[in-house]
Design a protein around this motif. Structure first.
Motif, PDB file in Angstrom:
ATOM      1  N   ILE A 142       0.295  -1.275  -0.212  1.00  0.00           N
ATOM      2  CA  ILE A 142       0.219   0.095   0.285  1.00  0.00           C
ATOM      3  C   ILE A 142       1.228   1.276   0.354  1.00  0.00           C
ATOM      4  CG2 ILE A 142      -2.127   1.330   1.746  1.00  0.00           C
ATOM      5  CD1 ILE A 142      -2.866  -1.216   2.187  1.00  0.00           C
ATOM      6  N   HIS A 143       0.744   2.067  -1.148  1.00  0.00           N
ATOM      7  CA  HIS A 143       1.438   3.055  -1.300  1.00  0.00           C
ATOM      8  C   HIS A 143       1.935   4.232  -0.170  1.00  0.00           C
ATOM      9  CE1 HIS A 143       4.634   5.377  -4.618  1.00  0.00           C
ATOM     10  NE2 HIS A 143       4.730   5.238  -3.567  1.00  0.00           N
ATOM     11  N   ALA A 144       0.452   4.114   0.496  1.00  0.00           N
ATOM     12  CA  ALA A 144       0.632   5.618   1.597  1.00  0.00           C
ATOM     13  C   ALA A 144      -0.905   5.295   1.764  1.00  0.00           C
ATOM     14  CB  ALA A 144       0.662   6.840   1.501  1.00  0.00           C
ATOM     15  N   PRO A 145      -1.368   5.239   3.507  1.00  0.00           N
ATOM     16  CA  PRO A 145      -2.149   5.734   4.112  1.00  0.00           C
ATOM     17  C   PRO A 145      -3.159   6.285   3.673  1.00  0.00           C
ATOM     18  CG  PRO A 145      -0.971   6.204   5.038  1.00  0.00           C
ATOM     19  CD  PRO A 145      -0.602   5.590   4.822  1.00  0.00           C
ATOM     20  N   ASP A 146      -4.959   5.800   2.734  1.00  0.00           N
ATOM     21  CA  ASP A 146      -5.462   7.535   3.085  1.00  0.00           C
ATOM     22  C   ASP A 146      -6.337   6.869   4.076  1.00  0.00           C
ATOM     23  OD1 ASP A 146      -7.701   8.555   2.274  1.00  0.00           O
ATOM     24  OD2 ASP A 146      -8.114   8.071   0.050  1.00  0.00           O
ATOM     25  N   PRO A 150     -11.406   2.671   5.003  1.00  0.00           N
ATOM     26  CA  PRO A 150     -11.228   1.801   6.052  1.00  0.00           C
ATOM     27  C   PRO A 150      -9.999   1.247   5.177  1.00  0.00           C
ATOM     28  CG  PRO A 150     -13.841   2.211   5.189  1.00  0.00           C
ATOM     29  CD  PRO A 150     -13.205   2.828   3.688  1.00  0.00           C
ATOM     30  N   LEU A 151      -9.011   0.862   6.271  1.00  0.00           N
ATOM     31  CA  LEU A 151      -8.391  -0.623   6.045  1.00  0.00           C
ATOM     32  C   LEU A 151      -8.470  -1.657   5.665  1.00  0.00           C
ATOM     33  CD1 LEU A 151      -4.839   0.045   5.500  1.00  0.00           C
ATOM     34  CD2 LEU A 151      -4.678  -0.085   7.758  1.00  0.00           C
ATOM     35  N   SER A 152      -9.751  -1.945   6.560  1.00  0.00           N
ATOM     36  CA  SER A 152     -10.540  -3.629   6.675  1.00  0.00           C
ATOM     37  C   SER A 152     -10.075  -3.607   4.963  1.00  0.00           C
ATOM     38  CB  SER A 152     -11.243  -3.390   7.310  1.00  0.00           C
ATOM     39  OG  SER A 152     -12.197  -2.640   6.964  1.00  0.00           O
ATOM     40  N   GLY A 153     -11.535  -3.112   4.920  1.00  0.00           N
ATOM     41  CA  GLY A 153     -11.563  -3.757   3.212  1.00  0.00           C
ATOM     42  C   GLY A 153     -10.361  -3.299   2.236  1.00  0.00           C
ATOM     43  N   THR A 154      -9.434  -3.039   1.987  1.00  0.00           N
ATOM     44  CA  THR A 154      -8.150  -2.959   1.076  1.00  0.00           C
ATOM     45  C   THR A 154      -7.362  -4.003   1.937  1.00  0.00           C
ATOM     46  OG1 THR A 154      -8.070  -0.213   1.951  1.00  0.00           O
ATOM     47  CG2 THR A 154      -6.308  -1.565   0.877  1.00  0.00           C
ATOM     48  N   GLY A 171       2.976  -5.503   1.940  1.00  0.00           N
ATOM     49  CA  GLY A 171       3.273  -4.442   2.275  1.00  0.00           C
ATOM     50  C   GLY A 171       2.931  -3.525   2.807  1.00  0.00           C
ATOM     51  N   VAL A 172       3.461  -2.521   3.306  1.00  0.00           N
ATOM     52  CA  VAL A 172       2.595  -1.381   3.381  1.00  0.00           C
ATOM     53  C   VAL A 172       4.167   0.258   3.319  1.00  0.00           C
ATOM     54  CG1 VAL A 172       0.937  -1.795   4.605  1.00  0.00           C
ATOM     55  CG2 VAL A 172       3.127  -1.331   5.758  1.00  0.00           C
ATOM     56  N   SER A 173       3.984   1.338   2.873  1.00  0.00           N
ATOM     57  CA  SER A 173       4.825   2.160   2.303  1.00  0.00           C
ATOM     58  C   SER A 173       3.892   3.039   3.488  1.00  0.00           C
ATOM     59  CB  SER A 173       4.767   2.170   1.817  1.00  0.00           C
ATOM     60  OG  SER A 173       5.747   3.398   1.366  1.00  0.00           O
TER      61      SER A 173
END
Ligand SMILES: NC(=O)c1ccc[n+]([C@@H]2O[C@H](COP(=O)([O-])OP(=O)(O)OC[C@H]3O[C@@H](n4cnc5c(N)ncnc54)[C@H](OP(=O)(O)O)[C@@H]3O)[C@@H](O)[C@H]2O)c1
Length: 333
Positions: A142-146, A150-154, A171-173
């Motif tokens: 995930i390039h960056a959070p928005d 909701p993070l759950s769906g992503t 992973g995340v960034s």
């Protein structure tokens, strides 16, 4: 950060899925991953800011990727937003032509922060795979959070893609400790194995709590901007004034009023490197390595690949790395 939705490209025939276990890359080395996925190379090539994507820039980027592969680099870091999809396409083309389609490459790409709704995540990955010409990627970030999504769906969408074998690891960034804690609660079967953050000798304070969290939870830190845009390779260190060009390049790295002090410390690091008989970049890269981070370096010319790989091949002593750490912190004792 400005996201450009990549243009949809005509599909290319997927070359092959990358195998579960890559052969070791002796020049670079790998680290095992906490979820048992493919071992992660210790050093990578980042394919973000590679000129203006003119035909000349693209030809140079092809040469850079080819040279990096030739010298043992296997981790290639790209993203759907880099060059509006051109970065992924070029990487796919070069790896396709490399020996036997480069089955030992470790390909990582990212879903844009603008595409974090579940259906968008899946569509983004499918488009990325088309551009890369692969059936799967080794790592999807995930390039960056928005905060609006909701993070759950992503994460549910990412887990499904992993179960289908399209994604080797998740992973995340640019995630904070809070984001990471939230993500780990939302995942059911998979784990976050990587957090890619800006991290170098001069950009460390803000990353330190994140680093501590990652270390405690078995999350590998991928360090972006490891050479501070060339400063930690010895660039910009001549002359007394601070050229406009340097101010522009470093504007997003340091507060402008910190720059003179940063340059002074960088000169002291260069002196340390000289007296230790190692390249300055060896200190920058191995300082990160000693923190447990894997540097992902932007390289825009094949000569830079040669020079950075040569720097990686030389490990400064712990004493030199300790002194470098103190100098970069501003400790003059
Ligand atoms: N997740 C994120 O949000 C995020 C953000 C930023 C970057 N990244 C990733 O991290 C990668 C690297 O980050 P970065 O490009 O910001 O920083 P970097 O690796 O510190 O700097 C790259 C620049 O340093 C110069 N350089 C590299 N090797 C050199 C050498 N041997 N001699 C002289 N100059 C040299 C080059 O500048 P010139 O091109 O001017 O020659 C190169 O473009 C990116 O490509 C991308 O994959 C991720």
């Amino acid at each position: 950060m400005t996201a450009k939705t990549p243009r949809r490209a005509p599909p290319r025939k997927p070359r092959r899925a990358t195998p579960a276990a890559a052969p070791p890359t002796p020049a670079v080395g790998t680290v095992p991953m906490g979820d048992g996925s493919k071992p992660h190379p210790r050093l990578g090539l980042g394919l973000w800011a590679l000129g203006r994507w003119t035909p000349e820039d693209e030809a140079r980027t092809r040469a850079v990727i080819g040279r990096a592969y030739e010298l043992g680099v296997r981790w290639f870091d790209t993203a759907e937003v880099y060059g509006g999809g051109r970065s992924e396409r070029l990487l796919g083309e070069v790896l396709d032509r490399a020996a036997a389609g480069a089955p030992d490459a470790y390909v990582a790409t990212k879903v844009s922060w603008e595409h974090l709704r579940p259906a968008q995540v899946r569509a983004s990955l499918i488009d990325s795979l088309e551009r890369l010409g692969r059936r799967s990627v080794d790592l999807y970030l995930i390039h960056a959070p928005d905060p609006r999504v909701p993070l759950s769906g992503t994460l549910e969408a990412l887990e499904a893609l992993r179960t289908e074998g399209k994604v080797g690891a998740i992973g995340v960034s640019n995630f904070s400790v809070e984001d990471l804690e939230h993500a780990s609660k939302e995942l059911s079967a998979a784990r976050i194995v990587v957090n890619q953050v800006r991290y170098n000798l001069f950009a460390r304070e803000e990353a330190d709590p994140v680093r501590d969290y990652c270390r405690a939870h078995g999350i590998l830190i991928e360090a972006y901007t490891p050479l501070a845009r060339g400063l930690l390779h010895g660039r910009y260190l001549e002359g007394k004034g601070v050229p406009k060009e340097v101010q522009q390049v470093t504007r997003r790295l340091f507060e402008p009023d910190r720059l003179p002090e940063i340059l002074e410390r960088a000169r002291a690091l260069r002196e340390l490197a000289r007296s230790a008989g190692v390249p300055l970049a060896s200190i920058a890269l191995h300082w990160l390595e000693r923190q447990g981070a894997a540097p992902v370096i932007g390289m825009s010319r094949p000569e830079q690949v040669d020079s950075n790989l040569a720097a990686w091949a030389v490990r400064p002593t712990d004493d030199v790395l300790d002194r470098a750490d103190a100098i970069a912190r501003g400790d003059r004792a």
